[in-house]
Design an enzyme around this catalytic site. Structure first.
Site, PDB file in Angstrom:
ATOM      1  N   TYR A 160       1.090  -1.003   0.354  1.00 38.72           N
ATOM      2  CA  TYR A 160      -0.085  -0.263  -0.004  1.00 38.72           C
ATOM      3  C   TYR A 160       0.709   0.940  -0.161  1.00 38.72           C
ATOM      4  CZ  TYR A 160      -4.386  -2.857   0.749  1.00 38.72           C
ATOM      5  OH  TYR A 160      -5.006  -3.019   0.396  1.00 38.72           O
ATOM      6  N   LYS A 227       2.655 -12.973   6.895  1.00 43.99           N
ATOM      7  CA  LYS A 227       2.674 -14.851   5.836  1.00 43.99           C
ATOM      8  C   LYS A 227       3.658 -14.844   5.685  1.00 43.99           C
ATOM      9  CE  LYS A 227       0.090 -17.675   1.985  1.00 43.99           C
ATOM     10  NZ  LYS A 227      -0.393 -18.122   2.651  1.00 43.99           N
ATOM     11  N   ASP A 277      -3.041 -16.961   6.355  1.00 40.87           N
ATOM     12  CA  ASP A 277      -4.763 -17.746   5.797  1.00 40.87           C
ATOM     13  C   ASP A 277      -4.960 -18.556   6.392  1.00 40.87           C
ATOM     14  OD1 ASP A 277      -2.300 -18.440   4.938  1.00 40.87           O
ATOM     15  OD2 ASP A 277      -2.625 -20.501   4.370  1.00 40.87           O
ATOM     16  N   ASP A 301      -6.087  -4.925   6.278  1.00 41.03           N
ATOM     17  CA  ASP A 301      -6.641  -4.352   5.513  1.00 41.03           C
ATOM     18  C   ASP A 301      -8.229  -6.234   5.299  1.00 41.03           C
ATOM     19  OD1 ASP A 301      -8.401  -3.151   4.044  1.00 41.03           O
ATOM     20  OD2 ASP A 301      -7.236  -2.156   2.049  1.00 41.03           O
TER      21      ASP A 301
END
Ligand code: NAP
Length: 412
Positions: A160, A227, A277, A301
């Site tokens: 971002y 992640k 995840d 987000d």
């Protein structure tokens, strides 16, 4: 004092100061507000009535907010031919804490996004989103009440950061050539390129705020969401820097899950990590095992909106962007323009954002009064159209009537 946007600063208020690392809040703080576009005026009218009544309920006449209107979005454009006047940004900088309704995102090039401008100008590096269930609100879950998390999302880095080159441009070609020729990469020549920077500074200051919040509010755990199994030097590093921070600064107050052989020592906050995840499954299947979550920008987000959906959707979800010296509190939904001026929209998101604002100011009594008012009103099934259509046996209220019901319940 200087007038911002030619509007005099309220004479009966005083500015909030930031001294020696903390806010000094006067009894009549000046707080800038942006009403918002579309349904913003309906929502703000209701919210302001609730805030005024809550402060009066908590402190009698001893404390009061001196509201100060500043302009952004359509109202600013119609008055000043500018979607985001510099004076509005300067006013928030000057008064430290502000609240805003939703704003139309102007279509067309060359217009700065208010949120991005505010984040950069005021260094609002944390997006703070508490997600909890209010009894009576329709939810797709069997046990929505088991989710009660506070998400701290990094606000300035990651994909971002806005560092991108469009496919086919000389810049994209230059970057691809450099990566392929000098860095040993194999990137297709017809690629667009985006960069994902994540720093020690950005990660640690975010995680520090999450841990400080957990300690101050007696929360049980902080989970670092990442992640890192795939992106080792960004997401994986976020996790590693988080644990490093715990050892450097919070060794007395926290315990690390992977280092424990037995139960969490009494009084300590458990710090653990989960792959991104996996956390999406975990908040659905084992929601009561999660508490404070610290996340990089993109994961946070997604996770904020997905979690909000579990407890009844964005219409109820409050949020804030905060830094060390500033905080901007806001609705998480948009302007819902088709309902503008009809006095029907649900104002809960801004009202609950206001509750967070009072907590941030240290006026916790006001937050408690607002929470009590809204909790009771929802439990009585007195709700706006959006919840009414999903609830059996509910009474449909207008926006202003819903605010009046909250005030009635605050004072009950
Ligand atoms: P939206 O304004 O959030 O509205 C979409 C739908 O969500 C509404 O039609 C309504 O659904 C429901 N909804 C939203 N807020 C609600 C509330 N307070 N109470 C009850 N229902 C609510 O999204 P959008 O139509 O995509 O965006 C409109 C404008 O807002 C755009 O210009 C967008 O860029 C902007 N926006 C601003 C912000 C911000 O300032 N933070 C955030 C998001 C979008 P039903 O029609 O089913 O009742």
């Amino acid at each position: 004092m200087k007038a911002f946007n030619n509007v005099p600063v309220p004479a009966d208020g005083e500015p909030i100061q930031f001294q020696d690392g903390k806010f000094v809040i006067p009894d009549r703080p000046i707080i800038p507000f942006i009403e918002g576009d579309g349904t913003g005026p309906d929502i703000w009218r209701a919210s302001r009535a609730v805030f005024g009544a809550a402060v009066a309920r908590a402190y009698g006449g001893k404390r009061r907010i001196a509201w100060y209107e500043i302009f952004a979005g359509e109202k600013a454009f119609s008055r000043f031919d500018n979607w985001l006047p510099q004076d509005s940004l300067d006013a928030i900088k000057e008064f430290h804490i502000a609240i805003k309704g939703p704003l139309t995102t102007p279509v067309g090039g060359g217009i700065r996004s208010l949120n991005v401008s505010l984040r950069q100008l005021l260094n609002l590096y944390v997006c703070w989103r508490p997600v909890r269930y209010y009894a009576g609100v329709p939810s797709p879950m069997k046990h929505p009440e088991r989710l009660n998390v506070v998400i701290f999302r990094e606000n300035t880095e990651d994909v971002y950061a806005g560092i991108e080159w469009r496919q086919g441009t000389p810049e994209a070609k230059k970057v691809i050539n450099w990566l392929n020729n000098e860095m040993g990469c194999r990137i297709r020549s017809d690629s667009g390129i985006g960069i994902k920077p994540m720093s020690v500074t950005g990660s640690k200051r975010l995680i520090r705020r999450a841990i400080q919040y957990a300690i101050a509010n007696q929360r049980r755990s902080v989970t670092l969401v990442h992640k890192g199994n795939i992106m080792k030097f960004t997401e994986g590093a976020f996790r590693d820097w988080g644990y490093e921070l715990v050892r450097e600064e919070f060794a007395d107050a926290c315990a690390i899950e992977s280092e424990l052989s037995g139960p969490v020592p009494a009084g300590k906050v458990l710090v653990k990590d989960r792959i991104a995840d996996s956390i999406f499954q975990q908040v659905l299947l084992r929601p009561d095992e999660y508490d404070v979550l610290a996340t990089p920008n993109l994961n946070g987000d997604y996770l904020s909106d997905a979690s909000a959906a579990q407890v009844g959707g964005l219409g109820m979800a409050p949020g804030a962007n905060i830094g060390d010296q500033h905080g901007v509190f806001e609705a998480t939904h948009g302007t819902a323009p088709k309902y503008a001026g009809q006095d029907v929209i649900n104002p809960s998101s801004v009202i609950l954002s206001g509750s967070m604002m009072f907590e941030y100011m240290g006026w916790k009594e006001v937050s408690s009064v607002i929470e009590q008012g809204i909790t009771r009103t929802l439990a009585q099934k007195r709700v706006t159209y959006d919840l009414h259509r999903l609830m059996e046996g509910a009474t449909k209220l207008k926006t202003s009537e819903f605010a009046a019901a909250i005030i009635e319940n605050m004072n009950a």
